[in-house]
Design an enzyme around this catalytic site. Structure first.
Site, PDB file in Angstrom:
ATOM      1  NE  ARG A 183      -3.340  -6.160 -13.305  1.00  0.00           N
ATOM      2  CZ  ARG A 183      -2.686  -5.177 -13.917  1.00  0.00           C
ATOM      3  NH1 ARG A 183      -2.548  -4.009 -13.317  1.00  0.00           N
ATOM      4  NH2 ARG A 183      -2.166  -5.362 -15.113  1.00  0.00           N
ATOM      5  NE  ARG A 215      -8.137  -9.502 -13.956  1.00  0.00           N
ATOM      6  CZ  ARG A 215      -6.843  -9.489 -14.302  1.00  0.00           C
ATOM      7  NH1 ARG A 215      -6.492  -9.646 -15.569  1.00  0.00           N
ATOM      8  NH2 ARG A 215      -5.910  -9.296 -13.403  1.00  0.00           N
ATOM      9  CB  CYS A 253      -6.486  -4.568 -20.288  1.00  0.00           C
ATOM     10  SG  CYS A 253      -6.936  -6.301 -20.098  1.00  0.00           S
ATOM     11  CG  ASN A 259       0.957  -9.395 -20.282  1.00  0.00           C
ATOM     12  OD1 ASN A 259       0.873  -8.653 -21.258  1.00  0.00           O
ATOM     13  ND2 ASN A 259       1.296  -8.959 -19.092  1.00  0.00           N
ATOM     14  CG  ASP A 260      -2.084 -14.791 -18.752  1.00  0.00           C
ATOM     15  OD1 ASP A 260      -0.853 -14.932 -18.563  1.00  0.00           O
ATOM     16  OD2 ASP A 260      -2.902 -14.674 -17.838  1.00  0.00           O
ATOM     17  NE  ARG A 310       5.050 -12.165 -19.281  1.00  0.00           N
ATOM     18  CZ  ARG A 310       4.918 -10.864 -19.217  1.00  0.00           C
ATOM     19  NH1 ARG A 310       5.562 -10.101 -20.050  1.00  0.00           N
ATOM     20  NH2 ARG A 310       4.132 -10.326 -18.336  1.00  0.00           N
ATOM     21  CG  HIS A 357      -2.147  -0.922   0.885  1.00  0.00           C
ATOM     22  ND1 HIS A 357      -2.147  -2.243   1.252  1.00  0.00           N
ATOM     23  CD2 HIS A 357      -3.279  -0.711   0.200  1.00  0.00           C
ATOM     24  CE1 HIS A 357      -3.272  -2.792   0.826  1.00  0.00           C
ATOM     25  NE2 HIS A 357      -3.973  -1.887   0.184  1.00  0.00           N
ATOM     26  CD  GLU A 374      -7.059 -14.177 -19.128  1.00  0.00           C
ATOM     27  OE1 GLU A 374      -5.972 -13.711 -18.796  1.00  0.00           O
ATOM     28  OE2 GLU A 374      -8.053 -14.180 -18.373  1.00  0.00           O
TER      29      GLU A 374
END
Lengths: 836, 99
Positions: free
Chosen positions: A408, A444, A614, A566-567, A577, A301, A543
C-alpha cells in the site's frame, strides 16, 4: 477593510494543535489582523497563534467567527474560507477516534476474578506480563545555573538563542520521515508561536525572571489551560508544550544527564501516551516485551516498527494506563486487545499458560513458514503478504511470505505536509525489492481519496466518498505527483520482480489511459538513460463489480488481476460496512458474491491471466477450500497469518476445493456457506484423530474446575483443533450451567458442541490432586474427559464413537485402566480400544 | 419385570448413552428384562415399538429434555427420573420400582 467568516467547528477532537497550527500557518501569510471568536464561549484568540487558538477550547459543533481586518482582508478571507471548508474537516483524518471501545469479550478467568481490564485495539499480536515502564515527557526543573542574571539583557539573548537553535533544528526535520516530521512541525509551530514567545519574553523583561524561570512559568500557564479542556485530546496536548519547554531548557543550559531515558535492565511493558519512533528506537528493544499506548495511530511508525519486531502492542488504551506506577505488574494481551492491571495470581497463571500455548502454536506452525504453499495433492498457490512499509515487508518475509501481494503506497503520502518526492519513494520501493530477494512485489499506486484523506491534496468533502473522487479517478488532477510515483516504481523494477497495480479501475478506457501514461514514463526513462524493466507487469485491482463483466476486454491490456474483496463486497452488495445498521448484510461469504468471484477467476484463466486476492477474505483461513475451488493463483494477507494459511492449504486437495466451492455456490445464505466450510474443515482437518498424545495431560498441577477446563481447552488450541479457545471455553461452561457434568465414580465429562471446535476431540486430564467438580459432589474427580465436538459434525462417526466411549465409562474395569495408565500413550491405547 | 426405557439429555453427546448403559446393567442385576431407547446426538436408536410398550410392565424415562414420540407411552405407568440419577444411582431406581 474587514471581513467576518462564520463557521461551525467540525472536528470531534476540538481545536487541537494540529488544526490550530495549520490555521496559524495560513493566517501568518497575511498582513491583516485575524481573530477567531468562539461565539458559544466568548473566547477570543489571535488567529496567528497556535496556542491562543488551542486555548479557546473550541469543541465540535461550536459556532465561531473569524474576523479579518487589514489591507489584504479580501484575499485572506477567501483563503481562510477555503481552508475552513476543505482542509479543516480533514485535519483529524488519521487520528484514532477518542474513547475507542473494542469488542469487550474477555477470557472467563478475568470475569471470574473481577480483574481490572482496559480495552484497546491489538495491532501487533502477542502476550506480555512484566512491570509497567511509563515513558512520558520529562518533568521541567530549573537548572542550577538558571537564576544568575534574571531579568537582564543577557537573559533575553539566552532565550532568543535557545529559541533559534530549536527552530532551526525543527526546520531541518522534513528530512525525517512521516510521523517524526509531523511532530517536528507541530513543535515548530509552538516555538514560533507569537503568544508563546511574547509570554516567554515578558517573563524576563516584565517579571525579572531568568530564562529557565520564564520557561517554567510559560509551560505551567499553557499546560494548566490545556489541562482543563473538555476534550481528552486537548488535555493530552499539554505533553507537547512540556516537550518543547524542556527542549528550550536544554538549548539554553545544555541537556542535563537525566534527560536521557534510563537504560532498561529488565523486561518491561512500556506504557505511554504515544511514543515517537525515536523514543522507541532509543529503548533497548531486548527488554521491551510490549507496548500499551493511549494515543497512537494503527499506522504510526512506532506501531509499524513494533509489528516488524514482533513486539506485542495495543493502542487506544484509556488514559488511565498513563497513571500506572513504574514497576507495577501488568498483563498486555495483544491477542484480545486488553491490558490487565494489578493481575491476581490466577490471572498471571492463566497468562503464563497462554504464553506457553502461543509458543507451542508458533512452533507447530513454523515448519510451514519456510515451506512452499501447496495443496495436499501438490497444486501450487502462492501465499503472499500485505504490507505498507519496508519494515512490514521484511517481517513478512521472515513469516514465510512468498511475495508481497499488496504494497500500500498511500502510507508514504499520509501524515505529512506535501507528497513524497520521487527519490524518497524510490528509496522505500528499492529497500522493499532488496528485502524481497527476487520474490514478486505488487505495488499498488496511490489509493487515496474517499475515506482516506490527505490534507495537502485539498480534496473536497463528498456526500458519498466511496462512490466518489478517489484513487485512479483523481490521478489526472495530480499529474506530477503520479508521474513521480510511476517513475519511482519503474526504477524499482530494475531491482527485481516489481509489479504495478492500479486501484479503482471500472472500465477499459481507464486501463488504456494508465497504460499510455506508463508508456510515456518509460520513454522518458529511456531518454534519460535510467534503468528499469521494460516488461514490468501491470495489473489492476478488481474491486468495482463492472470489471467482472469485461474481463475478456481487459485481459489483453493487463498482466494480472487482484481481487480487493472488501470494496468489491460492499460495492456488489451495496452495503456500507461502516454503518452499524446494515453491517450484518455485509459478508464475503454471500453466495451471490462467491458466484461473482467464480466469474472473475474463470474469466481471467480463460484468457490466460493470473488472478490473486488481497482483501480481507484472502486472510480467512476457513475459506481456503473456496480459494482452491476458485483456482486463485495467490492469496495475500497480513503476515502473521501466513504459516497457518500454508498449513491449511496443505490439508486440502484442489479437487476437494472444487467440490466444496460447488456446494457453497448452491447455498442460499452466507451462514450456510460458513457452516459448509466448518463442516469441510471438521471432516478434512489434517485427519486429526479424535484423540492423541498431545491432548492428554497427566499429573496436572491444576485442581480446580475452571483451571482444568481451561487447561484442556488450551491443549486443543495448541494442537490446532480450535482457533478460538475462549469461545470453546464459554461453550463448555454454557453446557455446565444446565447441570454439572460430574458423573460420579471420580469422573467428569465436560463437553460442548461448537463451531469454534474445528476438529472433534477427546482431551484427557488427570489432576495430581483429586478435587470436587461441583459443590455437593460426593467423590472428588481424578479424571476429566473433555468432549469437544464440531457443530457441523452431527450424526457423524465421531459421535458414534463418543457414545460408545460414554457407555464404556460406566464400567469399573475400564475406568481403572484409565486411572492406572502410566503414560499418555497408554491412555490413548485404552481409549482407542474402548472406541473400537 | 419387563421394562422399556428412554434416555435423553440436552447435548446428547454422552449422558444419554451413559444412562442407557447404567439402566441396562442395573436391570440385569435385578433380574429384569429391559429395552433402552436412546434419543441423543445420533437420533433415535434402539427404538421401542408400540407393541413392545404394550407388552411391558413399566416405562422409565431418564431424561433432561422432553421425550420424543411420547404418545407411545400413553397407557403405561411411567417412572420419570433425571438422567444424572440414572447414571449415579441406577440401583435406587429399580428399588423404587419394586415398591
Amino acid at each position: 477593510m474587514s471581513r467576518d467568516l462564520q463557521f461551525v467547528f467540525p472536528l470531534k477532537n476540538g481545536f487541537h494543535a494540529r488544526p490550530a497550527s495549520a490555521f496559524q500557518e495560513l493566517a501568518n501569510r497575511y498582513a491583516s489582523a485575524i481573530t477567531v471568536v468562539n461565539e458559544m464561549s466568548g473566547a477570543t484568540a489571535n488567529g496567528k497563534s497556535t496556542l491562543a487558538l488551542v486555548s479557546t477550547m473550541t469543541k465540535e459543533g461550536d459556532r465561531c467567527v473569524v474576523r479579518i481586518d487589514g489591507p489584504d482582508a479580501d484575499r485572506a478571507a477567501d483563503a481562510i474560507r477555503m481552508f475552513l471548508d476543505e482542509t479543516l474537516p480533514h485535519c483529524d483524518d488519521d487520528l484514532p477516534a477518542p474513547a475507542i471501545q473494542a469488542g469487550g469479550r474477555v477470557p472467563r478467568i478475568l470475569r471470574d476474578t473481577h480483574a481490572a481490564v482496559m480495552h484497546g485495539i491489538p495491532v501487533s499480536a502477542g502476550i506480555a506480563c512484566a512491570p509497567a515502564h511509563p515513558v512520558h515527557a520529562r518533568r521541567l526543573s530549573l537548572p542550577p545555573a538558571a537564576a544568575d542574571s534574571a531579568g537582564s539583557r543577557e537573559e533575553c539573548e539566552r532565550l532568543h538563542h535557545a529559541l533559534d537553535v530549536l527552530e532551526s533544528s525543527y526546520r531541518s526535520a522534513p528530512a525525517r520521515r512521516g510521523t517524526e516530521a509531523e511532530i517536528a512541525k507541530a513543535h515548530l509551530s509552538i516555538v514560533t508561536d507569537v503568544e508563546f514567545r511574547t509570554e516567554l519574553e515578558s517573563g524576563i523583561t516584565e517579571h525579572g525572571l531568568s530564562t529557565g524561570q520564564a520557561v517554567i512559568r510559560t509551560a505551567e500557564r499553557y499546560t494548566a489551560l490545556l489541562g482543563t479542556a473538555d476534550s481528552e485530546y486537548l488535555r493530552e496536548r499539554a505533553v507537547d508544550i512540556r516537550d518543547v519547554s524542556s527542549q528550550i531548557m536544554d538549548a539554553a543550559y545544555g541537556a542535563p544527564a537525566e534527560a536521557h531515558e534510563a537504560a532498561l535492565t529488565k523486561d518491561v511493558v512500556v506504557v505511554a501516551d504515544d511514543l515517537t519512533p525515536s523514543q522507541f528506537m532509543g529503548l533497548d528493544k531486548h527488554f521491551v516485551k510490549g507496548l500499551a499506548l493511549a494515543h497512537a495511530g494503527a499506522t504510526s511508525h512506532t506501531v509499524i516498527l513494533a509489528r516488524s519486531l514482533g513486539i506485542p502492542c495495543v493502542i487506544g488504551v484509556p488514559d488511565a494506563v498513563l497513571h500506572l506506577a513504574a514497576g507495577e505488574i501488568v498483563v498486555l494481551d495483544a491477542v484480545r486487545g486488553i491490558v490487565v492491571t494489578t493481575p491476581a495470581g490466577p490471572v498471571l497463571a492463566f497468562y503464563q499458560a497462554e504464553k506457553r500455548t502461543q509458543e507451542r502454536i508458533a512452533q507447530r506452525l513454523m515448519v510451514h513458514a519456510s515451506r512452499e504453499a501447496r495443496t495436499a495433492d501438490g497444486t501450487r498457490i502462492e501465499v503472499a503478504a500485505n504490507a505498507a512499509s519496508v519494515e512490514e515487508a521484511e517481517k513478512a518475509f521472515r513469516d514465510g511470505a512468498e511475495g508481497i501481494g499488496l504494497f500500500r503506497t498511500e502510507m508514504l503520502f499520509m501524515d505529512r505536509g506535501a507528497p513524497p518526492t520521487e527519490d524518497e519513494q524510490f528509496a522505500v520501493y528499492a529497500a522493499t525489492m532488496r528485502a524481497a530477494q527476487g520474490r514478486p512485489v505488487i505495488f499498488r499506486t496511490l489509493d487515496i481519496g474517499g475515506d482516506k484523506g490527505v490534507a495537502y491534496l485539498g480534496l473536497p468533502d463528498e456526500e458519498n466518498p466511496f462512490l466518489g473522487y478517489r484513487a485512479v479517478r483523481l490521478y489526472h488532477a495530480f499529474q506530477e505527483m503520479i508521474d513521480a510515483q510511476l517513475r519511482a516504481l519503474l526504477r524499482a523494477s530494475a531491482l527485481g520482480k516489481a509489479k504495478i497495480m492500479i486501484p479503482m479501475i471500472a472500465s477499459v478506457t481507464e486501463v488504456r489511459a494508465m497504460r499510455a501514461w506508463i508508456d510515456r514514463i518509460k520513454e522518458e526513462l529511456v531518454a534519460a538513460g535510467i534503468a528499469f524493466n521494460p516488461a514490468t507487469e501491470i495489473g489492476i485491482m478488481v474491486e468495482i463489480p463492472s470489471v467482472a463483466f469485461i474481463i475478456d476486454q481487459l485481459a489483453p491490456l493487463v498482466d494480472f488481476f487482484s481481487i480487493g474483496s472488501n470494496d468489491l463486497t460492499q460495492y456488489f452488495l451495496a452495503v456500507d460496512r461502516g454503518n452499524a445498521k446494515v453491517r450484518a448484510l455485509y459478508s464475503s461469504f454471500t453466495p451471490s458474491f462467491l458466484r461473482l468471484l467464480r466469474m472473475i477467476t474463470d474469466g481471467a484463466h480463460r484468457h490466460g491471466r493470473w488472478v490473486g486476492m488481497c482483501g480481507e477474505l484472502g486472510g480467512k483461513i476457513p475459506a481456503v477450500p473456496l480459494f482452491l475451488g476458485l483456482g486463485l493463483d495467490e492469496v495475500s494477507l497480513a503476515s502473521p497469518g501466513i504459516p497457518a494459511m500454508k498449513e491449511r492449504i496443505a490439508q486440502f486437495s484442489a479437487a476437494e476445493g472444487d467440490a466444496i466451492l460447488a456446494r457453497a455456490l448452491a447455498c442460499e445464505t452466507p451462514e450456510e456457506v460458513e457452516t459448509a466450510l466448518a463442516g469441510a474443515a471438521a471432516t478434512r482437518l489434517s485427519g486429526k484423530p479424535l484423540i492423541d498424545g498431545s491432548i492428554i495431560v497427566l499429573e496436572s498441577e491444576n485442581s480446580a474446575k475452571a483451571l482444568v477446563i481451561r487447561e484442556l481447552v488450551s491443549a486443543l488450541h495448541a494442537d490446532g483443533r480450535t482457533a478460538d479457545p475462549d469461545e470453546v471455553e464459554e461453550a463448555v461452561w454454557r453446557r455446565e450451567e444446565t447441570f454439572s457434568t460430574g458423573i460420579g465414580f471420580g469422573v467428569a465429562i465436560p463437553h460442548c458442541k461448537s463451531a469454534a471446535v474445528m476438529s472433534s476431540s477427546i482431551a484427557f486430564l488427570r489432576p495430581a490432586k483429586p478435587f470436587l467438580w461441583a459443590e455437593g459432589d460426593e467423590d472428588p474427580v481424578n479424571m476429566v474427559i473433555l468432549l469437544a465436538i464440531n457443530d457441523a459434525a452431527a450424526g457423524d462417526e465421531h459421535l458414534r464413537i463418543i457414545a460408545k466411549l460414554s457407555r464404556k465409562l460406566m464400567h469399573d474395569e475400564f475406568r481403572a485402566k484409565l486411572i492406572g495408565a502410566p503414560s499418555p500413550s497408554d491412555v490413548v491405547a485404552a481409549l482407542s480400544e474402548a472406541m473400537q | 419385570m419387563k421394562i422399556v426405557a428412554v434416555t435423553a439429555c440436552p447435548t446428547g453427546i454422552a449422558h444419554t448413552y451413559m444412562a442407557a448403559e447404567q439402566l441396562a446393567k442395573a436391570a440385569k442385576k435385578f433380574g429384569h428384562t429391559i429395552k433402552v431407547e436412546t434419543q441423543g446426538s445420533m437420533g433415535i436408536e434402539n427404538e421401542i415399538s408400540q407393541a413392545e410398550v404394550d407388552a411391558a410392565d413399566v416405562a422409565i424415562f431418564a431424561v433432561g429434555i422432553p421425550v420424543l414420540n411420547k404418545d407411545r407411552f400413553a397407557k403405561i405407568k411411567v417412572l420419570e427420573v433425571g438422567v444424572q440419577e440414572a447414571i449415579k444411582k441406577p440401583d435406587a431406581i429399580f428399588e423404587q420400582l419394586g415398591k
